[in-house]
Design a protein around this motif. Structure first.
Motif, PDB file in Angstrom:
ATOM      1  N   GLU A 115      -6.821   3.138   9.440  1.00 58.83           N
ATOM      2  CA  GLU A 115      -5.626   3.953   9.222  1.00 58.83           C
ATOM      3  C   GLU A 115      -4.838   3.997  10.538  1.00 58.83           C
ATOM      4  O   GLU A 115      -5.411   3.917  11.625  1.00 58.83           O
ATOM      5  CB  GLU A 115      -6.036   5.363   8.779  1.00 58.83           C
ATOM      6  CG  GLU A 115      -6.636   5.343   7.357  1.00 58.83           C
ATOM      7  CD  GLU A 115      -7.204   6.696   6.922  1.00 58.83           C
ATOM      8  OE1 GLU A 115      -6.693   7.731   7.388  1.00 58.83           O
ATOM      9  OE2 GLU A 115      -8.157   6.690   6.132  1.00 58.83           O
ATOM     10  N   GLN A 156      -4.415   2.336   3.974  1.00 56.71           N
ATOM     11  CA  GLN A 156      -3.771   3.612   3.684  1.00 56.71           C
ATOM     12  C   GLN A 156      -4.728   4.777   3.519  1.00 56.71           C
ATOM     13  O   GLN A 156      -4.331   5.933   3.521  1.00 56.71           O
ATOM     14  CB  GLN A 156      -2.909   3.471   2.424  1.00 56.71           C
ATOM     15  CG  GLN A 156      -1.541   2.885   2.756  1.00 56.71           C
ATOM     16  CD  GLN A 156      -0.955   2.141   1.587  1.00 56.71           C
ATOM     17  OE1 GLN A 156      -1.127   2.544   0.440  1.00 56.71           O
ATOM     18  NE2 GLN A 156      -0.282   1.031   1.879  1.00 56.71           N
ATOM     19  N   SER A 157      -6.014   4.495   3.334  1.00 53.82           N
ATOM     20  CA  SER A 157      -6.959   5.587   3.079  1.00 53.82           C
ATOM     21  C   SER A 157      -8.351   5.077   3.382  1.00 53.82           C
ATOM     22  O   SER A 157      -8.539   3.925   3.762  1.00 53.82           O
ATOM     23  CB  SER A 157      -6.888   6.009   1.611  1.00 53.82           C
ATOM     24  OG  SER A 157      -7.300   4.919   0.800  1.00 53.82           O
ATOM     25  N   SER A 187      -7.877   1.022   0.440  1.00 55.53           N
ATOM     26  CA  SER A 187      -8.765   1.720   1.385  1.00 55.53           C
ATOM     27  C   SER A 187      -9.286   0.740   2.423  1.00 55.53           C
ATOM     28  O   SER A 187      -9.205  -0.482   2.260  1.00 55.53           O
ATOM     29  CB  SER A 187      -9.947   2.326   0.638  1.00 55.53           C
ATOM     30  OG  SER A 187     -10.798   1.284   0.197  1.00 55.53           O
ATOM     31  N   SER A 188      -9.869   1.283   3.498  1.00 52.43           N
ATOM     32  CA  SER A 188     -10.413   0.419   4.542  1.00 52.43           C
ATOM     33  C   SER A 188     -11.492  -0.498   3.972  1.00 52.43           C
ATOM     34  O   SER A 188     -11.560  -1.680   4.318  1.00 52.43           O
ATOM     35  CB  SER A 188     -10.983   1.270   5.684  1.00 52.43           C
ATOM     36  OG  SER A 188     -11.982   2.142   5.189  1.00 52.43           O
TER      37      SER A 188
END
Lengths: 339, 339
Positions: free
Chosen positions: B39, B63-64, B82-83
């Protein structure tokens, strides 16, 4: 005086190692008597090995013994005249206050159920042992008698563990179910269901789920699981303990600067082994039968049998069996009552 | 060059410990590149911590991230941005040759299945780890992904283990099923049935049942069990190893004659911990997916992440994934062929 019946006929190493173990324990406990059911061919050997204690050893003749490889059906057919059957009968009749067997677990289960009976509500007795931990010993059960268990059977095992402690004066033992996570939504359905039952029947003792790495913390009094999980957990730790103690000895012998310490270190290793050994060498108890029944594994050597016999003597002396039954009955009613 | 995507966002200790672990591993492997999905708020921290390796670290915005407590459903909804999702996509697209995640296991399972796909015939990937033993390391699986497994699923896991070794050039690995006895009539029905299937599909590799105390012998290459048993066995041994090493240190500090040895002894303890630590600190692999996916547990510290990353680098470099797939397909046909 205080009497234990010992069935030494079924072990892999033969009864002679057991005679030596019996002699040591008789030496340590002047108020102990032993009943030894033996086939005739062994009577003279036993008399020689235990000659110093002849007034406290009663050799009882028996006609056969049950081998490790024998099927449980044979136990039922030949059971009563076998060394194991004679030993359990001595307990059932009140001549002995406990039984130790070096023999076949399945046969011990069947004959104990038949001759001693089980606590109301228990279908099959469970195998339990107290393993040493960082703090208090942990009563772990089942260890292999019941591979799969319903939620209700698991919960009954939990109540049995609580009763076992109460019969020894510990009124609020902390018990948990072995699981793969601590949260109540973790693990298989049957364990989650058993958790709900235990929470309802014994909220003051039930501590929820415990994971494998909690076993040695010493925060719990008892850990409940089915026989498959219990057997795997116990045997895996035995394997690791053996390896770690060997590894430490090797580390020292391989190091030039430490090699001369081996004599000192040997002493420390001995003490560590002694601390963890009751779990590795001691026996298992058959809980759920009306009596004090213990077993050691078939490969038991003198040290193993000595530990198991010492442990049974201590347990039998300190526990109030009538109290165990009444506590279990009371807890069981909580389990069966509507929500 | 050689690239691993590392998802460091979901761990309990935060991503900074992971940056330090990444720096050490980059230092040890000059041919290694890392992709780090992060992020935006963490980009500057990462750049600082890894400034010496800026030409070999690619920070990718995401983003998350998925928390440890998040339900797998969230992984599916938010997954791709997500990561963890970005890391797995980097592997799926071929930009990275492997993925390591410090995050939620359930989410890793779901996203890996979706983005990488599974080997034909595998419904759910399994968690595996190589634990050290007296001799060769033992591949143990499943460790918690599949709590209950059918005989066929257990047998597939066995074939997967064989394929895993063959992809590394070991053609006749010795594999066993974890059980509570060695004889073919011992243990639960599903394990006995799985034994028959494995004997039919891979007689040259299947070594029968192994018990808990065989785990550390070093005679086996792989030990197969359902995720419940595997998790219990592994965590119980972790607990014991911790206790035993503490106990040894205590023994020394409590002994007047040995206390002065502590500095020497500390060195030995370190070496023992190093020998057993890959199991305790290393990660687990997700086997059965088409790719190299590994995870460490949520509480992972710098050392744990470093071990897991080193291990993944080694595994990814030495294994031929296409070979694993073809070996597994061939063995599977043996499993499915009529008797």
């Amino acid at each position: 005086m205080f009497t234990i019946a010992v069935d030494v006929m079924g072990g892999d190493l033969g009864p002679r190692v057991a005679f030596r173990a019996c002699a040591t324990v008789l030496q340590n406990h002047p108020d102990l008597r032993l009943i030894l059911p033996l086939e005739t061919s062994l009577h003279i050997d036993a008399q020689k090995a235990l000659s110093r204690f002849s007034d406290r050893v009663l050799i009882k003749p028996c006609q056969s013994h049950i081998d490790m490889a024998d099927k449980p059906a044979r136990a039922l057919r030949q059971g009563l005249s076998s060394s194991m059957g004679v030993a359990i009968q001595a307990h059932a009749s009140g001549d002995a206050q406990g039984v130790l067997s070096v023999g076949n677990t399945g046969a011990l289960m069947i004959l104990s159920k038949r001759l001693l009976g089980t606590l109301g509500g228990i279908d099959r007795p469970a195998l339990a042992t107290q393993i040493p931990t960082r703090k208090q010993p942990l009563l772990m059960m089942d260890l292999g008698a019941n591979l799969e268990m319903s939620p209700k059977q698991l919960a009954q095992l939990g109540l049995l563990a609580i009763s076992w402690y109460r019969a020894r004066g510990i009124m609020k033992p902390s018990i948990a179910l072995l699981n793969i996570g601590k949260e109540s939504n973790k693990g298989p359905e049957d364990i989650r269901e058993a958790g709900k039952l235990l929470h309802r029947a014994a909220p003051e003792c039930y501590a929820g789920f415990a994971e494998g790495d909690d076993v040695f913390n010493g925060d719990l009094h008892a850990l409940i699981c089915n026989g498959f999980a219990g057997n795997i957990a116990l045997k895996t730790t035995e394997g690791l303990a053996d390896w770690l103690t060997t590894m430490m000895a090797d580390e020292l012998s391989n190091s030039k600067s430490l090699r001369w310490l081996i004599p000192l270190w040997r002493h420390t290793i001995k003490r560590i082994e002694k601390r963890i050994s009751p779990a590795r060498h001691g026996g298992a108890m058959l809980l759920g039968v009306c009596g004090h029944v213990a077993k050691t594994h078939g490969k038991s050597d003198e040290k193993t049998i000595k530990y198991a016999l010492e442990y049974l003597v201590k347990q039998t002396k300190t526990a109030d069996q009538a109290r165990l039954q009444s506590e279990f009955d009371r807890l069981q009613r909580g389990l069966n009552s509507p929500e």
